[in-house]
Design a protein around this motif. Structure first.
Motif, short mmCIF file in Angstrom:
data_model
loop_
_atom_site.label_atom_id
_atom_site.label_comp_id
_atom_site.label_asym_id
_atom_site.label_seq_id
_atom_site.Cartn_x
_atom_site.Cartn_y
_atom_site.Cartn_z
N THR A 116 3.55 -7.25 2.60
CA THR A 116 3.35 -6.04 1.80
C THR A 116 2.36 -6.33 0.67
N PHE A 170 -3.94 3.87 -2.54
CA PHE A 170 -2.48 3.87 -2.42
C PHE A 170 -1.83 4.24 -3.75
N TYR A 211 4.57 -0.12 -7.45
CA TYR A 211 4.52 0.46 -6.12
C TYR A 211 4.32 -0.65 -5.09
N ASP A 241 -5.96 -0.41 -2.33
CA ASP A 241 -4.95 -0.42 -3.39
C ASP A 241 -5.13 0.78 -4.32
N GLN A 265 0.55 7.48 -4.68
CA GLN A 265 1.91 7.36 -5.22
C GLN A 265 2.05 8.12 -6.54
N ASP A 304 3.16 -1.28 -1.16
CA ASP A 304 2.55 -0.74 0.06
C ASP A 304 3.05 -1.58 1.24
N HIS A 305 3.89 -0.96 2.07
CA HIS A 305 4.47 -1.66 3.20
C HIS A 305 3.55 -1.63 4.42
N SER A 306 2.42 -0.97 4.32
CA SER A 306 1.53 -0.83 5.48
C SER A 306 0.43 -1.87 5.51
N ARG A 307 0.26 -2.65 4.43
CA ARG A 307 -0.83 -3.62 4.37
C ARG A 307 -0.34 -4.93 3.78
#
Length: 315
Positions: A71, A148, A53, A145, A152, A55-58
């Protein structure tokens, strides 16, 4: 992993710095996916695979020679009990410094054999193969993490198709961790600013909180702490302090003479059997709502010259 159980039925900166000196070797991965059979019973065979996975927000920060990234990439080792009734209870397991997603499968594999799914994320900068070298510097990002990855996994389970469709029960979630992963888990569940709300139970193996009002206050998620009283990496007192600060229900298993390792990856000794049995008892009691889980937990946590248990179930 062993079969004994089936015979009988079936963060404080100081703590994080201490953990930086500890690492453990991972176990080998299992082979190809077993065949599901309608008549499967525990101990279940294990289907293990990795999903990744992003995470494009952090971001992932710079680390030594590594320039960082915009990312956060989180390979996650998923272990599924073959043939167990769906949807499955799910444990998100956080490993320690210099770890992998399979460091502690000798322990969590016993949970999978009992019918739990386990997902073990590989954190971006504290893992064994981290770019720039394994470090504790990114520790404060690891609770995010965990959240997240859990999101997912549950989204994948709720989807109409895909490898994980229909696999997980969103109302039967536990968080667990070892060493730095235990500190990550405790921070995820009990640090008020970071508090995850979807878990029904938390297991901390050789971890601890930071004994400040920002931990535990008003959060009543059941907690099981396990720690060796000879631990020189993360002091045993860290779990004692966490037990004293936590709300009920709470339990502390003390492993006599045990250090930071040696009892947490399915080893062939009495202390490891206590860890296996008590963690599964705890999950059965609070994730599956088992009627006998608490009685078994108190029984299995009391072994002459091996372990003792303190408990406050709030009842």
């Amino acid at each position: 992993m062993r079969t004994e159980r089936w015979v009988r039925a079936g963060v404080a900166v100081a703590l994080v710095v201490g953990i930086a000196a500890c690492s453990s070797s991972g176990s080998g991965k299992r082979g190809s996916k077993p065949t599901t059979t309608a008549a499967a019973q525990p101990p279940y065979k294990i289907d293990q695979f990795t999903v990744t996975y992003v995470d494009h927000s952090r971001p992932t920060p710079r680390n030594g020679s590594y320039a960082g990234a915009s990312t956060r990439t989180l390979p996650t080792v998923v272990s599924i009990p073959v043939g167990a009734p769906r949807p499955l209870p799910l444990v998100v397991f956080s490993t320690g410094i210099d770890g992998t997603g399979t460091n502690y499968e000798g322990l969590y594999g016993t949970w999978v054999q009992a019918g739990y799914a386990v997902a073990a994320p590989v954190f971006p900068l504290s893992n064994h193969s981290a770019p720039g070298g394994s470090t504790i510097a990114d520790f404060s990002s690891q609770p995010g993490d965990v959240r997240f990855v859990l999101t997912q996994l549950l989204n994948a389970s709720a989807a109409k198709s895909g490898r994980l469709a229909g696999e997980f029960d969103p109302h039967a979630i536990a968080l667990a961790g070892k060493s730095l992963g235990a500190l990550t888990t405790l921070r995820t569940a009990y640090l008020i600013a970071d508090h995850e709300t979807r878990e029904r139970a938390v297991i901390s193996l050789t971890g601890g909180g930071d004994a400040t009002p920002e931990f535990f206050k008003g959060i009543t998620v059941p907690l099981l702490l396990e720690h060796g009283d000879a631990d020189k990496t993360v002091p045993y007192k860290a779990s004692v302090d966490a037990f004293n600060a936590a709300e009920t229900p709470k339990f502390l298993v003390t492993l006599f003479g045990q250090d930071h390792g040696g009892a947490f990856d399915g080893e062939n000794n009495a202390s490891a059997r206590v860890v296996e049995n008590t963690t599964l008892d705890f999950l059965d009691a609070y994730v599956r709502d088992g009627d006998t889980g608490l009685a078994k937990l108190k029984h299995d946590g009391t072994v002459a010259k091996v372990a003792s248990i303190r408990s406050d179930s709030g009842s």
